[in-house]
Motif scaffolding. Structure first.
Motif, mmCIF file in Angstrom:
data_model
loop_
_atom_site.group_PDB
_atom_site.id
_atom_site.type_symbol
_atom_site.label_atom_id
_atom_site.label_comp_id
_atom_site.label_asym_id
_atom_site.label_seq_id
_atom_site.Cartn_x
_atom_site.Cartn_y
_atom_site.Cartn_z
ATOM 1 N N ARG A 104 98.664 56.833 50.067
ATOM 2 C CA ARG A 104 100.353 57.116 50.412
ATOM 3 C C ARG A 104 101.675 57.705 49.354
ATOM 4 N N THR A 105 100.798 57.072 48.091
ATOM 5 C CA THR A 105 101.779 57.258 46.595
ATOM 6 C C THR A 105 100.603 58.766 46.442
ATOM 7 N N CYS A 106 99.751 58.632 45.754
ATOM 8 C CA CYS A 106 99.106 59.859 45.160
ATOM 9 C C CYS A 106 98.619 61.040 45.668
ATOM 10 N N PHE A 107 98.850 61.569 46.714
ATOM 11 C CA PHE A 107 97.993 62.439 48.293
ATOM 12 C C PHE A 107 96.325 62.453 47.659
ATOM 13 N N LEU A 108 95.362 61.648 47.391
ATOM 14 C CA LEU A 108 94.274 62.192 47.455
ATOM 15 C C LEU A 108 92.855 62.774 48.255
ATOM 16 N N GLY A 109 93.763 62.317 49.186
ATOM 17 C CA GLY A 109 93.026 62.374 51.060
ATOM 18 C C GLY A 109 91.217 61.201 50.380
ATOM 19 N N LEU A 110 91.473 60.665 50.079
ATOM 20 C CA LEU A 110 90.692 59.299 50.464
ATOM 21 C C LEU A 110 90.344 59.147 51.558
ATOM 22 N N LYS A 111 88.285 59.096 52.124
ATOM 23 C CA LYS A 111 88.564 58.552 53.100
ATOM 24 C C LYS A 111 87.486 57.503 53.315
ATOM 25 N N ASP A 112 86.446 57.130 52.456
ATOM 26 C CA ASP A 112 86.077 56.414 52.394
ATOM 27 C C ASP A 112 85.143 55.778 50.888
ATOM 28 N N TYR A 113 84.470 54.386 50.738
ATOM 29 C CA TYR A 113 84.324 54.485 49.429
ATOM 30 C C TYR A 113 82.694 53.819 49.388
ATOM 31 N N GLU A 114 81.631 53.463 47.985
ATOM 32 C CA GLU A 114 80.756 52.927 47.820
ATOM 33 C C GLU A 114 80.459 51.856 46.776
ATOM 34 N N PHE A 115 79.971 50.824 47.071
ATOM 35 C CA PHE A 115 80.232 49.961 45.860
ATOM 36 C C PHE A 115 78.679 49.280 45.776
ATOM 37 N N HIS A 116 78.235 48.976 44.358
ATOM 38 C CA HIS A 116 77.270 48.239 44.235
ATOM 39 C C HIS A 116 77.339 47.101 42.820
ATOM 40 N N PHE A 117 76.887 46.392 42.834
ATOM 41 C CA PHE A 117 76.679 45.050 42.153
ATOM 42 C C PHE A 117 75.436 45.517 40.757
ATOM 43 N N THR A 118 76.045 45.474 39.611
ATOM 44 C CA THR A 118 75.131 45.892 38.508
ATOM 45 C C THR A 118 75.514 45.908 37.393
ATOM 46 N N VAL A 119 74.193 44.948 36.741
ATOM 47 C CA VAL A 119 73.353 44.137 35.830
ATOM 48 C C VAL A 119 73.046 44.727 34.419
ATOM 49 N N TYR A 120 73.765 44.573 33.517
ATOM 50 C CA TYR A 120 73.220 45.927 32.821
ATOM 51 C C TYR A 120 72.598 44.656 31.569
ATOM 52 N N PRO A 121 71.368 44.127 31.160
ATOM 53 C CA PRO A 121 70.846 44.109 30.484
ATOM 54 C C PRO A 121 71.030 43.709 29.058
#
Length: 218
Positions: A104-121
């Motif tokens: 609504r504010t930046c007009f980037l045309g984003l349609k979806d997302y993807e996420f994962h949990f991350t662990v750095y030893p």
């Protein structure tokens, strides 16, 4: 906290993200997650570890995918929204709100997302890179939400952003991965790296896309 105050608090966070992305190409927002939300997500992360569903992260995509521990040392567990546990679903719902607000504010045309949990030893890194793939350029914004309780500067593990300057030089910004902090930045413009820490480092990491997730191979 009442629901009305909570909504106002989140709206302020969304405004911070959108304003700083527009002005600088990146945003750092503290207390994006409340302490209890961090603990609930850590419980989910621990459950996934106990189930053995984390995998060694690699570099590239499809037939260009490789694993190189010297370049990238983290372990990841992708989130399937349809199977997300309640604390994870709360997080995804909030990121969905962020995506709608940015559109609504930046007009980037984003349609979806993807996420994962991350662990750095301890001792592992992710060397300097861009998050947008050469053969799949649908990642527009990178997001990292940290889950590291009682994190101190001496623990290390900073996210380092390399910001381009008009004269061709770069400015380095180091971000401490403290619990509840959200870092986001342009996936196609800002190189970054993860520095080594002396304790385990936890986060939720993901991207907002300009294409539906199941169509990003196009």
């Amino acid at each position: 906290m009442t629901e009305e105050l909570e909504d106002e608090r989140l709206l302020q966070k969304f405004e911070q993200i959108a304003d700083r992305l527009s002005e600088k190409g990146y945003a750092i927002v503290d207390n994006f997650l409340e302490p209890q939300e961090v603990r609930d997500l850590l419980d989910v992360l621990t459950l996934h570890q106990e189930q053995g569903t984390f995998k060694k992260a690699g570099i590239g995509t499809a037939d260009q995918f490789t694993v190189d521990k010297q370049v990238r040392g983290d372990y990841i567990r992708w989130i399937e929204p349809a199977q997300a546990l309640p604390p994870t679903q709360v997080f995804l719902d909030r990121m969905n709100e962020v995506m709608r607000y940015i559109n609504r504010t930046c007009f980037l045309g984003l349609k979806d997302y993807e996420f994962h949990f991350t662990v750095y030893p301890p001792g592992t890194v992710y060397q300097r890179h861009l998050d947008q793939f050469q053969v799949n350029d649908h990642r527009r914004l990178s997001f990292i939400c940290y889950l590291n309780e009682d994190w101190l500067p001496e623990h290390g593990g900073n996210l380092r952003l390399y910001l381009p300057k008009e004269n061709g030089a770069e400015e380095e910004i180091d971000i401490l991965p403290i619990a509840g902090r959200l870092a986001c930045f342009r996936a196609d413009m800002i190189p970054h790296e993860v520095l080594a820490a002396n304790r385990h480092r936890y986060s939720l990491t993901g991207w907002m896309l300009d294409q539906l997730n199941d169509l990003t191979f196009l």
